[in-house]
Enzyme design. Structure first.
Site, short mmCIF file in Angstrom:
data_model
loop_
_atom_site.label_atom_id
_atom_site.label_comp_id
_atom_site.label_asym_id
_atom_site.label_seq_id
_atom_site.Cartn_x
_atom_site.Cartn_y
_atom_site.Cartn_z
N ASP A 62 2.11 -3.80 -9.18
CA ASP A 62 1.88 -5.11 -9.77
C ASP A 62 2.34 -5.17 -11.22
O ASP A 62 3.02 -6.11 -11.64
CB ASP A 62 0.40 -5.47 -9.68
CG ASP A 62 -0.08 -5.62 -8.25
OD1 ASP A 62 0.77 -5.68 -7.34
OD2 ASP A 62 -1.30 -5.68 -8.05
N HIS B 198 0.82 -1.22 0.00
CA HIS B 198 0.00 0.00 0.00
C HIS B 198 0.86 1.27 0.00
O HIS B 198 0.38 2.34 0.38
CB HIS B 198 -0.98 0.02 1.18
CG HIS B 198 -2.05 -1.03 1.08
ND1 HIS B 198 -3.18 -0.86 0.32
CD2 HIS B 198 -2.14 -2.27 1.62
CE1 HIS B 198 -3.94 -1.94 0.41
NE2 HIS B 198 -3.32 -2.82 1.18
N THR B 199 2.08 1.13 -0.43
CA THR B 199 2.95 2.31 -0.58
C THR B 199 2.95 2.83 -2.01
O THR B 199 3.30 3.99 -2.24
CB THR B 199 4.40 1.98 -0.17
OG1 THR B 199 4.81 0.79 -0.86
CG2 THR B 199 4.50 1.75 1.33
N ASP B 200 2.56 1.98 -2.98
CA ASP B 200 2.72 2.39 -4.38
C ASP B 200 1.81 3.56 -4.74
O ASP B 200 2.23 4.51 -5.40
CB ASP B 200 2.54 1.21 -5.33
CG ASP B 200 1.21 0.50 -5.21
OD1 ASP B 200 0.49 0.70 -4.22
OD2 ASP B 200 0.87 -0.28 -6.13
N GLU C 31 -6.22 -1.23 -15.86
CA GLU C 31 -6.88 -1.65 -14.62
C GLU C 31 -7.54 -0.48 -13.90
O GLU C 31 -8.63 -0.61 -13.35
CB GLU C 31 -5.88 -2.36 -13.70
CG GLU C 31 -6.54 -2.96 -12.48
CD GLU C 31 -5.87 -4.22 -11.98
OE1 GLU C 31 -6.23 -4.66 -10.87
OE2 GLU C 31 -4.99 -4.77 -12.67
N GLY D 248 -3.62 -12.44 -3.91
CA GLY D 248 -2.68 -11.35 -3.69
C GLY D 248 -1.38 -11.52 -4.45
O GLY D 248 -0.36 -10.96 -4.06
N SER E 63 -1.18 -11.01 -7.89
CA SER E 63 -1.25 -10.18 -9.10
C SER E 63 -1.61 -10.95 -10.35
O SER E 63 -1.01 -10.78 -11.41
CB SER E 63 0.05 -9.41 -9.30
OG SER E 63 0.31 -8.59 -8.20
#
Length: 381
Positions: A171, A33-35, A159, A123, A125
């Site tokens: 991803d 959750h940093t991207d 996406e 999870g 990808s």
């Protein structure tokens, strides 16, 4: 799987494809959750991949078939292709056609047959693998001359804007850019990265993936809500993204935020720090020291970001108790997989302990396998 993919193509469309391409799923060593907060990530490609056999068409039609689907062919015209016009799994490759056209790339129709062994909902990808295999095939079929990061960003665009999942670049960049035997240290703000050697077998270590088989759907609004919370926090703090909040500034930043946003910011800031710490440890040749950093990352995802679940928590706790050096959940959350760093000689012991714990808790049996850092998207034949 190459022959299988070509055979699926021949069965659905007749004759042979123009080529076969592959794009892998990925693990993420650290950096969750940093991207989408413009921070740091450290993924590696899996040997599990989506393969696509493809052939150009000259009539503006696209036909898709998947060995993992119901066997039916999905057909649509490029003329008038728009978000929402192609539902289900086919939305991911359809979104790639749409994103390429939107970016001005001259892509015509095609027949495509997909075969994948990337676990879905784990999870790992699977959607990015599907997108990245598609964009690589179309890049080469139509001679677009795209580079790996460029293909990844088009897949991400598919996406985000076509499928409707507001994911960051992690991803797709991992699926497109990773190199065998390495992790990919990516700055998601600048989209610059470097390969970091990850030769764990040389020091007697392995990465164990524990797919809990708890399925999650990142399109259900939970992921979008987390991202919106981070963006709101950044706005309140007067920064472009949470990446701009340093670890030494965290306490002061929390005081300026409403209570519900503080844990989100705390996770992102400390997770960025954990990525940098892991890269430093790998550069220093000390991979055994990664374990506690991984476990700390899981605690942050569980307690601050609140995207864990009982199955992933049990897998992490059991793996660590059975001798893993560290473990954490991966992916967007709400299910999925756990990654454990384990002495190679203790893999069977850790796996057995996790299976026993799941059985005792009344959970379904997990899917467990070793993760070997593998090659990113490439042409197979």
């Amino acid at each position: 799987m190459t022959t299988d993919t070509a055979a699926v193509f021949a069965s659905a469309f007749g004759d042979s494809p123009d080529g076969v391409w592959a794009a892998p799923g990925r693990i993420n060593l650290i950096g969750e959750h940093t991207d989408y907060n413009e921070g740091f990530v450290l993924p590696a490609a899996l040997p599990h991949a989506t393969r696509v056999a493809a052939r150009r068409r000259s009539d503006g039609l696209v036909r898709l078939v998947s060995a993992q689907g119901d066997g039916g062919v999905v057909e649509f015209a490029l003329d008038g292709l728009a978000p929402g016009s192609v539902p289900g799994w086919a939305a991911y490759p359809a979104g790639v056609f749409w994103a390429l056209a939107e970016a001005g790339h001259p892509v015509g129709g095609a027949d495509l047959a997909f075969v994948s062994d990337v676990p879905t909902g784990a999870g790992l990808s699977s959607s990015a693998a599907l997108e990245c295999a598609t964009v690589l095939a179309l890049d080469e079929l139509y001679g677009l001359g795209l580079d790996a990061p460029g293909r990844a960003l088009l897949a991400q665009r598919a996406e985000n804007a076509y499928v409707g999942v507001p994911c960051g670049a992690l991803d797709q960049m991992a699926s497109s850019c990773c190199v065998a035997g390495h992790a990919y240290f990516l700055d998601t703000r600048t989209l610059t990265g470097r390969q970091v050697p990850l030769d764990l077998p040389a020091v007697g270590l392995s990465l164990l993936v524990i797919d809990t088989r708890v399925k999650h759907d990142l399109g259900d609004g939970a992921y979008a809500g987390l991202r919106a919370g981070c963006e709101r926090a950044a706005d309140l703090l007067g920064v472009r993204a949470l990446r701009d909040v340093g670890a030494g500034e965290l306490a002061a930043a929390e005081e300026r935020l409403p209570a519900e946003l503080r844990p989100l910011v705390r996770h992102v800031v400390t997770e960025d720090r954990r990525v940098l710490d892991v890269v430093a440890l790998l550069d220093a040749g000390d991979p055994r020291a990664l374990g506690p950093v991984l476990t700390a990352g899981h605690a942050s995802l569980r307690d601050d970001y609140r995207v864990s679940c009982p199955e992933t928590d049990l897998a992490v706790a059991t793996a660590n108790a059975a001798g893993a050096l560290g473990a954490r959940m991966m992916g967007g959350g709400f299910g999925g997989s756990v990654l454990a760093l384990v002495e190679t000689g203790r893999l069977a012991e850790v796996e057995q302990a996790v299976r026993a714990a799941f059985a005792a808790a009344g959970y379904g049996a997990p899917h467990v396998f070793s993760a070997v850092p593998s090659q990113g998207a490439h042409r197979v034949r």
